[in-house]
Scaffold this motif. Structure first.
Motif, PDB file in Angstrom:
ATOM      1  N   SER A 187       0.804  -1.221   0.000  1.00  0.00           N
ATOM      2  CA  SER A 187       0.000   0.000   0.000  1.00  0.00           C
ATOM      3  C   SER A 187       0.839   1.274   0.000  1.00  0.00           C
ATOM      4  O   SER A 187       0.287   2.374  -0.029  1.00  0.00           O
ATOM      5  CB  SER A 187      -0.923   0.010   1.225  1.00  0.00           C
ATOM      6  OG  SER A 187      -0.150  -0.026   2.423  1.00  0.00           O
ATOM      7  N   ARG A 188       2.161   1.154   0.015  1.00  0.00           N
ATOM      8  CA  ARG A 188       3.040   2.327   0.048  1.00  0.00           C
ATOM      9  C   ARG A 188       3.577   2.641  -1.339  1.00  0.00           C
ATOM     10  O   ARG A 188       3.924   1.734  -2.105  1.00  0.00           O
ATOM     11  CB  ARG A 188       4.220   2.085   0.994  1.00  0.00           C
ATOM     12  CG  ARG A 188       3.856   2.010   2.472  1.00  0.00           C
ATOM     13  CD  ARG A 188       3.386   3.361   2.974  1.00  0.00           C
ATOM     14  NE  ARG A 188       2.941   3.296   4.344  1.00  0.00           N
ATOM     15  CZ  ARG A 188       3.639   3.744   5.401  1.00  0.00           C
ATOM     16  NH1 ARG A 188       4.841   4.262   5.210  1.00  0.00           N
ATOM     17  NH2 ARG A 188       3.137   3.671   6.616  1.00  0.00           N
ATOM     18  N   SER A 189       3.677   3.922  -1.660  1.00  0.00           N
ATOM     19  CA  SER A 189       4.294   4.336  -2.919  1.00  0.00           C
ATOM     20  C   SER A 189       5.008   5.667  -2.699  1.00  0.00           C
ATOM     21  O   SER A 189       4.701   6.407  -1.759  1.00  0.00           O
ATOM     22  CB  SER A 189       3.250   4.465  -4.034  1.00  0.00           C
ATOM     23  OG  SER A 189       2.419   5.582  -3.827  1.00  0.00           O
ATOM     24  N   LEU A 201       9.143   2.755   1.756  1.00  0.00           N
ATOM     25  CA  LEU A 201       8.215   1.708   1.342  1.00  0.00           C
ATOM     26  C   LEU A 201       8.044   0.618   2.387  1.00  0.00           C
ATOM     27  O   LEU A 201       7.207  -0.267   2.225  1.00  0.00           O
ATOM     28  CB  LEU A 201       8.708   1.049   0.041  1.00  0.00           C
ATOM     29  CG  LEU A 201       8.783   1.916  -1.210  1.00  0.00           C
ATOM     30  CD1 LEU A 201       9.323   1.109  -2.384  1.00  0.00           C
ATOM     31  CD2 LEU A 201       7.417   2.501  -1.557  1.00  0.00           C
ATOM     32  N   HIS A 202       8.856   0.636   3.452  1.00  0.00           N
ATOM     33  CA  HIS A 202       8.897  -0.462   4.430  1.00  0.00           C
ATOM     34  C   HIS A 202       9.203  -1.784   3.715  1.00  0.00           C
ATOM     35  O   HIS A 202       8.568  -2.813   3.961  1.00  0.00           O
ATOM     36  CB  HIS A 202       7.573  -0.577   5.195  1.00  0.00           C
ATOM     37  CG  HIS A 202       7.392   0.480   6.239  1.00  0.00           C
ATOM     38  ND1 HIS A 202       7.872   0.355   7.521  1.00  0.00           N
ATOM     39  CD2 HIS A 202       6.802   1.687   6.170  1.00  0.00           C
ATOM     40  CE1 HIS A 202       7.570   1.441   8.219  1.00  0.00           C
ATOM     41  NE2 HIS A 202       6.924   2.271   7.420  1.00  0.00           N
ATOM     42  N   PRO A 237       3.933  -2.696   4.743  1.00  0.00           N
ATOM     43  CA  PRO A 237       2.686  -1.993   4.414  1.00  0.00           C
ATOM     44  C   PRO A 237       1.516  -2.976   4.366  1.00  0.00           C
ATOM     45  O   PRO A 237       1.689  -4.198   4.449  1.00  0.00           O
ATOM     46  CB  PRO A 237       2.954  -1.410   3.021  1.00  0.00           C
ATOM     47  CG  PRO A 237       4.384  -1.637   2.736  1.00  0.00           C
ATOM     48  CD  PRO A 237       4.856  -2.755   3.600  1.00  0.00           C
TER      49      PRO A 237
END
Length: 454
Positions: free
Chosen positions: A36-38, A63-64, A154
């Motif tokens: 879900s990270r960008s 971004l983890h 994420p």
């Protein structure tokens, strides 16, 4: 075959991604995403490497992204390069033991997660207590280098439901988590829910393609309905609608020559019993005295193939692959224990390969018929059951005429058959496919979300 790319972390803090030149051909990419990270970055062609993507430590942190040596797939959508899939495996029953974080199921999950490099995905295990809704991260369990560790990732691209039982499935707190991740975050969730035997029967019986595989099955309504089935078939099975592992299954046999009724079942102490009664009413009143008959179904008896005078049925696993196609991924024969009403190992049953009990043309014929039935049934369930299905375990029988019958379909099939040494390769194949299906779902959620969420 789809290509995997190594995601390497470079020792710099620039917002730059080095990637294969083919990624940039005819594409305008401005962002990189993981789960879900960008983040917005610059993309530069790799001067000499076309099999990897290099990100900086700053991008990794944003971004983890775990810095593991795991090749992953890449997807392109809306000017973004997505690396993954990040696969969340949702379950319950966590412990505080570092070596057994998921209790007695820890070994299964460690084997499931170990297919990551073969599949090109990054799976992790989590429960509702590991979600930080405010930060949009999950403290997931990763299995790497034969050890368990936790790390923040994420929200995933897809979620694989591995809740252990109906009790956890019906937990309001867990239902709320599932609904929120599906509806608010539009995360595909596959293999939700345990099947109800009668519900599955009623859905499949409407499908002319598979109806011939279904034995007559009715909810318990009266003794007279059992009498009618006994007079036609000679024996019937009474089963819990929501049962599993063969628990609560009773076989009732009518001997028309002596006018006696027999009941074969396993008692509370685990002993296989065969009792004779002078009437059906007396049998039901004694054997089922403490059971709710409205929770039962009645199924006609089938005269099954036998091995050493013991009935045989078959466990057939089917899985969808990374293209969304069904495959038969394992077949094993299960032979009933002496005096047992089921073929389950806990009742003395034995697991055998088809090669151990059949030979030549007979083995080929039965394998083809079982595979054909399992694939037709898988497609029918796919069409007629809500939710996204990626794997099914079928309990099928073959009668003395060679016809195939469906006894049960399992949305979360057990894996006891894979203890057989000759089924190890099928154990691996089923695990690989159950995670590979996440690749297909990730791609579908990006390209055709309307097909998943309508």
């Amino acid at each position: 075959m789809r290509k995997h790319y190594l995601i390497e972390v470079a020792q710099n803090d620039q917002l730059v991604v080095f990637c294969p030149p083919s990624f940039l051909k005819d594409k305008e990419i401005t962002r990189i995403a993981f789960g879900s990270r960008s983040i917005e970055v610059d993309f530069i062609p790799h001067p000499d490497k076309d099999d990897r993507v290099s990100i900086s430590r700053k991008i990794q942190k944003a971004l983890h992204f775990p810095n593991f040596n795991t090749p992953l797939h890449v997807f392109f959508n809306n000017h973004s390069l997505i690396i993954g899939p990040l696969v969340g495996i949702f379950t319950a029953g966590f412990t505080s033991l570092p070596l057994e974080p998921i209790g007695e199921r820890t070994l299964f999950f460690s084997k499931l997660l170990s297919v990551n490099k073969m599949v090109g995905a990054l799976p992790f295990v989590f429960g509702e207590q590991h979600i930080d809704w405010d930060q949009g991260i999950i403290e997931g369990y990763i299995f790497q280098n034969n050890t368990w560790e936790t790390l923040e990732v994420p929200f995933p691209n897809v979620i694989y439901d591995r809740l252990p039982n109906r009790r956890s499935e019906n937990n309001p707190k867990l239902i709320k988590v599932r609904d929120r991740l599906q509806k608010e975050y539009l995360i595909p969730w596959y293999n939700p829910g345990f099947f109800n035997k009668l519900d599955i029967h009623e859905r499949l019986i409407q499908d002319d393609i598979v109806a011939s595989f279904l034995p007559e099955t009715l909810p318990f309504t009266s003794f007279s309905s059992i009498e009618t089935m006994l007079s036609t078939h000679g024996h019937v099975f009474i089963k819990p609608k929501n049962g599993s592992l063969g628990l609560g299954v009773h076989q009732i046999i009518y001997d028309k020559h002596t006018d006696d009724y027999f009941c074969r079942y396993q008692d509370e102490s685990g002993v296989n019993r065969l009792r004779r009664f002078s009437s059906l009413e007396r049998l039901m009143g004694i054997v089922f005295a403490n059971q709710s008959l409205e929770k039962m179904l009645v199924q006609k008896g089938i005269n099954l193939l036998r091995s050493e005078s013991r009935p045989i049925d078959f466990r057939v696993h089917t899985n969808k692959d990374d293209l969304g196609n069904w495959h038969v991924s394992a077949i094993a024969a299960k032979i009933a224990g002496p005096g047992s009403v089921t073929t389950h190992k806990r009742s003395g049953g034995d697991v055998k390969t088809l090669e151990e009990i059949f030979s030549g043309d007979e083995r080929t014929l039965y394998k083809e018929r079982l595979s054909h039935a399992a694939l037709l049934l898988s497609s029918s369930l796919d069409r007629n059951v809500e939710g996204i299905i990626g794997e099914i375990g079928f309990d099928l029988g073959i009668d003395r005429n060679g016809d195939v019958w469906l006894f049960e379909a399992n949305s979360k099939p057990g894996r006891t058959i894979f203890a057989h040494p000759e089924l190890k390769d099928f154990d691996l194949l089923t695990r690989k496919l159950s995670i590979a299906f996440a690749v297909f779902l990730t791609e579908q959620s990006l390209l055709h979300p309307e097909e998943l969420f309508t």
